[in-house]
Design a protein around this motif. Sequence first.
Motif, PDB file in Angstrom:
ATOM      1  N   PHE A   1       7.584   9.436   4.393  1.00 41.67           N
ATOM      2  CA  PHE A   1       7.405  10.874   4.217  1.00 41.67           C
ATOM      3  C   PHE A   1       6.584  11.524   5.327  1.00 41.67           C
ATOM      4  CE2 PHE A   1       7.720   9.513  -0.373  1.00 41.67           C
ATOM      5  CZ  PHE A   1       8.990  10.007  -0.575  1.00 41.67           C
ATOM      6  N   GLY A   2       5.961  10.715   6.184  1.00 45.91           N
ATOM      7  CA  GLY A   2       5.145  11.271   7.251  1.00 45.91           C
ATOM      8  C   GLY A   2       3.738  11.646   6.812  1.00 45.91           C
ATOM      9  N   THR A   3       3.355  11.321   5.579  1.00 45.50           N
ATOM     10  CA  THR A   3       2.023  11.602   5.061  1.00 45.50           C
ATOM     11  C   THR A   3       1.622  10.497   4.107  1.00 45.50           C
ATOM     12  OG1 THR A   3       0.636  13.163   3.840  1.00 45.50           O
ATOM     13  CG2 THR A   3       2.955  13.051   3.194  1.00 45.50           C
ATOM     14  N   SER A   4       0.332  10.199   4.065  1.00 45.34           N
ATOM     15  CA  SER A   4      -0.133   9.134   3.174  1.00 45.34           C
ATOM     16  C   SER A   4      -0.514   9.657   1.794  1.00 45.34           C
ATOM     17  CB  SER A   4      -1.333   8.411   3.790  1.00 45.34           C
ATOM     18  OG  SER A   4      -2.397   9.321   3.990  1.00 45.34           O
ATOM     19  N   THR A   5      -0.435  10.966   1.598  1.00 45.38           N
ATOM     20  CA  THR A   5      -0.825  11.539   0.315  1.00 45.38           C
ATOM     21  C   THR A   5       0.370  11.624  -0.623  1.00 45.38           C
ATOM     22  OG1 THR A   5      -0.471  13.771   1.154  1.00 45.38           O
ATOM     23  CG2 THR A   5      -2.703  12.878   1.321  1.00 45.38           C
ATOM     24  N   VAL A   6       0.076  11.563  -1.898  1.00 48.54           N
ATOM     25  CA  VAL A   6       1.104  11.603  -2.925  1.00 48.54           C
ATOM     26  C   VAL A   6       1.365  13.057  -3.309  1.00 48.54           C
ATOM     27  CG1 VAL A   6       1.680  10.893  -5.265  1.00 48.54           C
ATOM     28  CG2 VAL A   6       0.370   9.365  -3.788  1.00 48.54           C
TER      29      VAL A   6
ATOM     30  N   LEU B   1      -6.897  -0.342   5.923  1.00 47.37           N
ATOM     31  CA  LEU B   1      -5.941   0.623   5.388  1.00 47.37           C
ATOM     32  C   LEU B   1      -6.009   1.970   6.088  1.00 47.37           C
ATOM     33  CD1 LEU B   1      -3.745   1.422   3.372  1.00 47.37           C
ATOM     34  CD2 LEU B   1      -5.573   2.012   1.758  1.00 47.37           C
ATOM     35  N   ALA B   2      -7.197   2.474   6.356  1.00 48.79           N
ATOM     36  CA  ALA B   2      -7.330   3.786   6.994  1.00 48.79           C
ATOM     37  C   ALA B   2      -6.590   3.828   8.332  1.00 48.79           C
ATOM     38  CB  ALA B   2      -8.806   4.136   7.194  1.00 48.79           C
ATOM     39  N   ARG B   3      -6.628   2.742   9.065  1.00 45.10           N
ATOM     40  CA  ARG B   3      -5.947   2.673  10.360  1.00 45.10           C
ATOM     41  C   ARG B   3      -4.430   2.823  10.207  1.00 45.10           C
ATOM     42  NH1 ARG B   3      -7.418  -2.493  13.617  1.00 45.10           N
ATOM     43  NH2 ARG B   3      -9.338  -1.319  13.642  1.00 45.10           N
ATOM     44  N   TRP B   4      -3.880   2.253   9.135  1.00 42.81           N
ATOM     45  CA  TRP B   4      -2.434   2.229   8.940  1.00 42.81           C
ATOM     46  C   TRP B   4      -1.907   3.397   8.115  1.00 42.81           C
ATOM     47  CZ3 TRP B   4       0.547  -0.862  11.755  1.00 42.81           C
ATOM     48  CH2 TRP B   4      -0.090  -1.903  12.425  1.00 42.81           C
ATOM     49  N   SER B   5      -2.795   4.161   7.508  1.00 41.62           N
ATOM     50  CA  SER B   5      -2.355   5.288   6.686  1.00 41.62           C
ATOM     51  C   SER B   5      -2.723   6.631   7.287  1.00 41.62           C
ATOM     52  CB  SER B   5      -2.934   5.173   5.270  1.00 41.62           C
ATOM     53  OG  SER B   5      -4.342   5.221   5.307  1.00 41.62           O
ATOM     54  N   GLY B   6      -3.186   6.618   8.521  1.00 40.93           N
ATOM     55  CA  GLY B   6      -3.479   7.875   9.205  1.00 40.93           C
ATOM     56  C   GLY B   6      -4.939   8.259   9.235  1.00 40.93           C
TER      57      GLY B   6
ATOM     58  N   ALA C   1       0.842  -1.200   0.000  1.00 39.86           N
ATOM     59  CA  ALA C   1       0.000   0.000   0.000  1.00 39.86           C
ATOM     60  C   ALA C   1       0.876   1.249   0.000  1.00 39.86           C
ATOM     61  CB  ALA C   1      -0.927  -0.006   1.206  1.00 39.86           C
ATOM     62  N   LYS C   2       0.813   2.007  -1.085  1.00 37.97           N
ATOM     63  CA  LYS C   2       1.629   3.214  -1.171  1.00 37.97           C
ATOM     64  C   LYS C   2       1.278   4.191  -0.061  1.00 37.97           C
ATOM     65  CE  LYS C   2      -1.293   5.568  -4.464  1.00 37.97           C
ATOM     66  NZ  LYS C   2      -1.731   5.477  -5.799  1.00 37.97           N
ATOM     67  N   GLU C   3       0.024   4.191   0.405  1.00 35.01           N
ATOM     68  CA  GLU C   3      -0.375   5.095   1.481  1.00 35.01           C
ATOM     69  C   GLU C   3       0.402   4.804   2.766  1.00 35.01           C
ATOM     70  OE1 GLU C   3      -4.039   4.235  -1.123  1.00 35.01           O
ATOM     71  OE2 GLU C   3      -2.409   3.060  -0.232  1.00 35.01           O
ATOM     72  N   VAL C   4       0.621   3.532   3.053  1.00 36.42           N
ATOM     73  CA  VAL C   4       1.379   3.152   4.246  1.00 36.42           C
ATOM     74  C   VAL C   4       2.861   3.450   4.031  1.00 36.42           C
ATOM     75  CG1 VAL C   4       2.023   1.256   5.787  1.00 36.42           C
ATOM     76  CG2 VAL C   4      -0.323   1.404   4.891  1.00 36.42           C
ATOM     77  N   LEU C   5       3.386   3.091   2.867  1.00 36.58           N
ATOM     78  CA  LEU C   5       4.792   3.386   2.553  1.00 36.58           C
ATOM     79  C   LEU C   5       5.069   4.877   2.694  1.00 36.58           C
ATOM     80  CD1 LEU C   5       7.597   2.540   1.409  1.00 36.58           C
ATOM     81  CD2 LEU C   5       6.644   3.003  -0.860  1.00 36.58           C
ATOM     82  N   PHE C   6       4.228   5.709   2.098  1.00 38.22           N
ATOM     83  CA  PHE C   6       4.443   7.157   2.151  1.00 38.22           C
ATOM     84  C   PHE C   6       4.291   7.697   3.570  1.00 38.22           C
ATOM     85  CE2 PHE C   6       3.422   8.209  -2.579  1.00 38.22           C
ATOM     86  CZ  PHE C   6       4.543   7.498  -2.962  1.00 38.22           C
ATOM     87  N   ARG C   7       3.364   7.137   4.340  1.00 39.67           N
ATOM     88  CA  ARG C   7       3.224   7.589   5.732  1.00 39.67           C
ATOM     89  C   ARG C   7       4.501   7.294   6.518  1.00 39.67           C
ATOM     90  NH1 ARG C   7      -0.560   5.558  10.595  1.00 39.67           N
ATOM     91  NH2 ARG C   7      -0.131   7.291  11.977  1.00 39.67           N
ATOM     92  N   VAL C   8       5.087   6.114   6.280  1.00 39.12           N
ATOM     93  CA  VAL C   8       6.302   5.739   7.009  1.00 39.12           C
ATOM     94  C   VAL C   8       7.496   6.595   6.572  1.00 39.12           C
ATOM     95  CG1 VAL C   8       7.988   3.881   7.417  1.00 39.12           C
ATOM     96  CG2 VAL C   8       5.527   3.381   7.458  1.00 39.12           C
TER      97      VAL C   8
END
Length: 151
Positions: A11-16, A136-141, A2-9
Amino acid sequence: MAKEVLFRVIFGTSTVSRHNVQTVTQTPAILHNHKRSRVKYCDYPGVIPQEGHSVRGTYVTGLTDGDIYRLDMFEGSQYELQTVRVRLLKSEGDEATGKGNVEGDEVETQTYIWTDTHESLEDKEWDYATFRKEKLARWSGGEPEGQCLLQ
């Protein structure tokens, strides 16, 4: 996956953002002779070597040493970053069965392999589609993370 989780970890945000897209790329890939099982009492999986099974995932490039450090902290001590060979997918078929996958080049990369006890894993495969829909929502913020209680 899930790119949302990768980006949260990393970059600190789940958005692209434009910066994220330019620096980090994701390509569908398959890891043969490994199995991805749900960790008991948790939302996430553990990948272990197992003949005859395959794991669909993503081949990620453009990660910095800092990104790897943050991913190491996120994954924790139950996983070890190990070198593996994956096949990049030219086109993706059915996630559950792999039917319709068209494999391309083989590349060497690293992935997190479950090193805790195999008794901590459920016998069945982890379902990415269910994770996206229900967790997913739980893990992406999107909502607070729940507790994972291993017994």
